[in-house]
Design a protein around this motif. Sequence first.
Motif, PDB file in Angstrom:
ATOM      1  N   SER A 141     -32.542 -10.523   4.921  1.00 46.64           N
ATOM      2  CA  SER A 141     -33.158 -11.834   4.166  1.00 46.64           C
ATOM      3  C   SER A 141     -33.339 -11.252   2.645  1.00 46.64           C
ATOM      4  N   ARG A 142     -33.975 -10.458   2.274  1.00 42.39           N
ATOM      5  CA  ARG A 142     -34.016 -10.185   0.747  1.00 42.39           C
ATOM      6  C   ARG A 142     -32.634  -9.953  -0.044  1.00 42.39           C
ATOM      7  N   ASN A 143     -31.543  -9.452   0.900  1.00 44.64           N
ATOM      8  CA  ASN A 143     -30.204  -9.355   0.289  1.00 44.64           C
ATOM      9  C   ASN A 143     -29.334 -10.872   0.014  1.00 44.64           C
ATOM     10  N   LEU A 144     -29.881 -11.328   1.096  1.00 42.06           N
ATOM     11  CA  LEU A 144     -29.019 -12.837   1.330  1.00 42.06           C
ATOM     12  C   LEU A 144     -29.936 -13.742   0.229  1.00 42.06           C
ATOM     13  N   ALA A 145     -31.068 -13.529  -0.252  1.00 42.82           N
ATOM     14  CA  ALA A 145     -31.570 -14.578  -1.342  1.00 42.82           C
ATOM     15  C   ALA A 145     -31.201 -14.026  -2.470  1.00 42.82           C
ATOM     16  N   PHE A 146     -31.123 -12.619  -2.598  1.00 46.95           N
ATOM     17  CA  PHE A 146     -30.536 -12.157  -3.952  1.00 46.95           C
ATOM     18  C   PHE A 146     -29.181 -12.609  -4.285  1.00 46.95           C
ATOM     19  N   ILE A 147     -28.322 -12.576  -3.111  1.00 47.87           N
ATOM     20  CA  ILE A 147     -26.867 -13.260  -3.393  1.00 47.87           C
ATOM     21  C   ILE A 147     -26.813 -14.592  -3.881  1.00 47.87           C
ATOM     22  N   THR A 148     -27.708 -15.279  -3.234  1.00 41.47           N
ATOM     23  CA  THR A 148     -28.046 -16.761  -3.658  1.00 41.47           C
ATOM     24  C   THR A 148     -28.427 -17.062  -5.107  1.00 41.47           C
ATOM     25  N   GLU A 149     -29.515 -16.153  -5.406  1.00 40.39           N
ATOM     26  CA  GLU A 149     -29.987 -16.136  -6.606  1.00 40.39           C
ATOM     27  C   GLU A 149     -28.929 -15.950  -7.811  1.00 40.39           C
ATOM     28  N   TYR A 150     -28.203 -15.029  -7.788  1.00 40.73           N
ATOM     29  CA  TYR A 150     -27.123 -14.949  -8.774  1.00 40.73           C
ATOM     30  C   TYR A 150     -25.957 -15.584  -8.733  1.00 40.73           C
ATOM     31  N   GLY A 151     -25.641 -16.198  -7.427  1.00 43.08           N
ATOM     32  CA  GLY A 151     -24.455 -17.170  -7.343  1.00 43.08           C
ATOM     33  C   GLY A 151     -23.414 -16.466  -6.718  1.00 43.08           C
ATOM     34  N   GLY A 152     -23.513 -15.234  -5.999  1.00 41.59           N
ATOM     35  CA  GLY A 152     -22.507 -14.679  -5.233  1.00 41.59           C
ATOM     36  C   GLY A 152     -21.867 -15.494  -4.297  1.00 41.59           C
ATOM     37  N   LEU A 210     -30.002 -21.041   2.944  1.00 38.76           N
ATOM     38  CA  LEU A 210     -30.167 -20.725   1.541  1.00 38.76           C
ATOM     39  C   LEU A 210     -29.575 -21.570   0.473  1.00 38.76           C
ATOM     40  N   GLY A 211     -28.369 -22.099   0.856  1.00 41.93           N
ATOM     41  CA  GLY A 211     -27.600 -22.993  -0.092  1.00 41.93           C
ATOM     42  C   GLY A 211     -26.411 -21.961  -0.342  1.00 41.93           C
ATOM     43  N   GLY A 212     -26.085 -20.700   0.398  1.00 43.20           N
ATOM     44  CA  GLY A 212     -25.283 -20.008  -0.130  1.00 43.20           C
ATOM     45  C   GLY A 212     -23.633 -20.546   0.161  1.00 43.20           C
ATOM     46  N   ASN A 213     -22.889 -19.889  -0.613  1.00 40.70           N
ATOM     47  CA  ASN A 213     -21.424 -20.257  -0.326  1.00 40.70           C
ATOM     48  C   ASN A 213     -20.535 -19.146   0.222  1.00 40.70           C
ATOM     49  N   PHE A 214     -19.567 -19.490   1.096  1.00 39.60           N
ATOM     50  CA  PHE A 214     -18.806 -18.622   1.658  1.00 39.60           C
ATOM     51  C   PHE A 214     -17.206 -18.770   1.282  1.00 39.60           C
ATOM     52  N   THR A 215     -16.646 -17.788   1.242  1.00 41.36           N
ATOM     53  CA  THR A 215     -15.183 -17.783   1.149  1.00 41.36           C
ATOM     54  C   THR A 215     -14.430 -17.020   2.395  1.00 41.36           C
TER      55      THR A 215
END
Length: 222
Positions: free
Chosen positions: A113-124, A153-158
């Motif tokens: 969860s920590r890692n996913l939140a950070f990826i979302t935060e910086y736009g990865g 979290l609103g994250g993006n996938f490729t």
Amino acid sequence: MNILIGMEVDWIRPSSKAFIEDLLAEFPLELFVGSVHHVHCVPIDYSTALFDEARDISGGSNEKLFEDYFDLQYEMLVALRPPVVGHFDLIRLKSDDPDTNFASMEGVRRRISRNLAFITEYGGVLELNSAALRKGLKEPYPNGVISKEFLALGGNFTISDDSHGVDQVGSHYRELLRFAKEVGILQITYLEKGSSNRDPRFPNVTSKTTTLSLLESHPFFA
């Protein structure tokens, strides 16, 4: 033709940072994928014997090795902020239960969860990687539980086939898109040439999205 030149970087130890930054400074790359293939400097996806060696160094349990893996991944994320994060939960490939969703491992789940939140935060962007399916796993990287959490979290996938040869290009993409639909992913992110301030390190690359339904209509999936 929209072909981007990039590389996959492997975070092995803290000194990896200087080596990777030197490569990015020396060559006119347009993206990179940040990945972890080693824990305690031991490959964790090459063979069961090497996975077991890394686990022994972690104290002998899968759970502790998983925690060490996601801690190392976090170290990589903070140091590099990779535009694309590769095979997020690769650590499960050679484990005793490669289809684990880590549900019973509280410390592992916190780190995920920590890692996913950070990826979302910086736009990865998180890679949906079909190589797991090619190698016999039931779900791609990341698995369904992780993918749903990142999506929430609103994250993006490729998408990626992680091909190591022409015979693997596009491998298991139909299954990958079915998985994405089941998880609830409605759009896929892709990069192409074009001015953007998304990542100042790569000013000539822009991020775009396409819908899953439009992607499925491509002749490749006919």
